[in-house]
Scaffold this active site. Structure first.
Site, short mmCIF file in Angstrom:
data_model
loop_
_atom_site.label_atom_id
_atom_site.label_comp_id
_atom_site.label_asym_id
_atom_site.label_seq_id
_atom_site.Cartn_x
_atom_site.Cartn_y
_atom_site.Cartn_z
N GLY A 10 -3.60 31.68 3.02
CA GLY A 10 -2.96 30.49 2.97
C GLY A 10 -1.36 30.87 3.28
O GLY A 10 -1.23 32.00 3.08
N GLY A 11 -0.63 29.90 3.52
CA GLY A 11 0.85 30.26 3.42
C GLY A 11 1.53 30.50 5.07
O GLY A 11 0.58 30.19 5.77
N GLN A 12 2.50 30.75 5.01
CA GLN A 12 3.15 30.92 6.12
C GLN A 12 3.56 32.52 6.49
O GLN A 12 3.25 33.19 5.97
CB GLN A 12 4.35 29.89 6.46
N ALA A 65 5.49 37.09 -2.66
CA ALA A 65 4.95 36.14 -2.24
C ALA A 65 3.52 36.04 -2.52
O ALA A 65 2.89 37.43 -2.70
CB ALA A 65 4.87 36.38 -0.66
N GLY A 90 -0.50 34.52 -1.51
CA GLY A 90 -1.44 33.90 -0.46
C GLY A 90 -2.74 34.32 -0.39
O GLY A 90 -2.95 35.55 -0.72
N CYS A 140 8.10 32.42 4.22
CA CYS A 140 7.02 31.24 3.78
C CYS A 140 7.38 29.89 3.98
O CYS A 140 6.97 28.93 3.47
CB CYS A 140 6.85 31.41 2.22
#
Length: 316
Positions: free
Chosen positions: A122-124, A195, A197, A226
């Site tokens: 998940g996440g950017q 971060a 994810g 993110c």
């Protein structure tokens, strides 16, 4: 109601040096596949008797080659100009007295290039690379751990990753905090230091944490890390610089063994090898109990003829 399986052992596989991101991904996928194969066997109409043991819950730690990774919702969304920017060379900084920063193109100080890799987490978009510790726990969240006898819910798992990262920073007398945004942040809540994810398939976890230790933060200038506009990124070394290296004296006094082991260099000591070991110890504490660090079986991974070779190792 989850059917939980008791487990008494946690394996830590550490890949020393710098590992191509694609290879680390492949190792992670192999670990995940072992769990999925075991689950399929156990849930088949005619499971074998006796049942084979479940794979060990494993934490994979490594430092990758420069790479920008996209989350599962961002695949194929980068524009040609964005791709060009991300793949542009990054030149090392070379201070010159009274002249600021100069680019160097000599072979030993040549440019670095980043790859772009899609992931299932998940996440950017975020960056991974040298100077960073990447942590991929591959565990079955339905496992019965002493501290989680009914298994670990998704929310508790994310909280666990954050708590372990914050505890690891505390070992270096640094304060990490949670905010309304994902990840772990420095105390002011404006700069992210780690971060998060994750991806789950049949309750098997993959991906995890990227903790900036001595990362070149200029890599993050090419993205909105993110997807959080207006927020910054920091590293353990940048936080240490900001406080005037006050942690160095504490480190020398409280851990003289590690001080000597790393050639009496604080910069050498603050490295992914040591921080990764500390992260896994904190993880073990939180799943097995405060006194259960001995539950960790540490292994060093090395590639030979395309195969992952593991050797037992007890670094300190």
């Amino acid at each position: 109601m989850w059917q939980v399986t008791p487990i008494i052992h946690l394996r830590h596989i550490h890949l020393p040096g710098i590992t191509p991101f694609a290879i680390a991904q492949s190792i992670q996928q192999n670990l995940v596949s072992q769990f999925l194969t075991h689950k399929a066997l156990v849930s088949s109409p005619s499971p074998p008797s006796p049942l084979p043991p479940s794979p060990y819950p494993t934490v994979l730690t490594f430092t990758p080659t420069p790479v920008y990774t996209t989350g599962r919702r961002e695949h194929d969304t980068l524009t040609p100009s964005q791709i060009s920017l991300l793949k542009a060379p990054l030149y090392p900084q070379k201070p010159q007295t009274g002249k600021g920063i100069q680019r160097s193109k000599t072979p030993e100080h040549g440019p670095q290039y980043a790859e772009i890799e899609p992931t299932l987490r998940g996440g950017q978009t975020t960056f991974h690379g040298p100077g960073q510790l990447v942590v991929y726990p591959v565990i079955d969240l339905r496992t019965s751990f002493p501290q989680f006898p009914k298994g670990i819910s998704v929310r508790c798992y994310v909280h666990l990753l954050e708590s372990v990262t914050i505890a690891t920073l505390d070992r270096w007398w640094m304060k990490g905090v949670r905010t309304e945004n994902p990840g772990v942040w420095e105390e002011g809540g404006e700069k992210k230091i780690a971060a998060l994810g994750v991806h789950l398939r049949r309750s098997i976890s993959s991906y995890g944490v990227g903790l900036n230790i001595q990362t070149d933060l200029r890599w993050f200038e090419r993205i909105v890390a993110c997807g959080l506009v207006g927020k910054g990124v920091t590293s353990m070394w940048a936080m240490e610089e900001a406080r005037g290296f006050s942690g160095e004296d504490k480190f020398k006094t409280e851990r003289p063994d590690l001080w000597e082991l790393h050639a009496e260099s604080y910069k050498n000591a603050m490295c992914p090898d040591l921080v990764g070991l500390q992260w896994v110890e904190e993880f073990a504490k939180r799943v097995y109990g405060v006194q259960e660090e001995a539950k960790v079986r540490r292994q060093i991974g090395a590639l030979k003829d395309g195969e992952l070779q593991l050797s037992d190792h007890l670094p300190r």
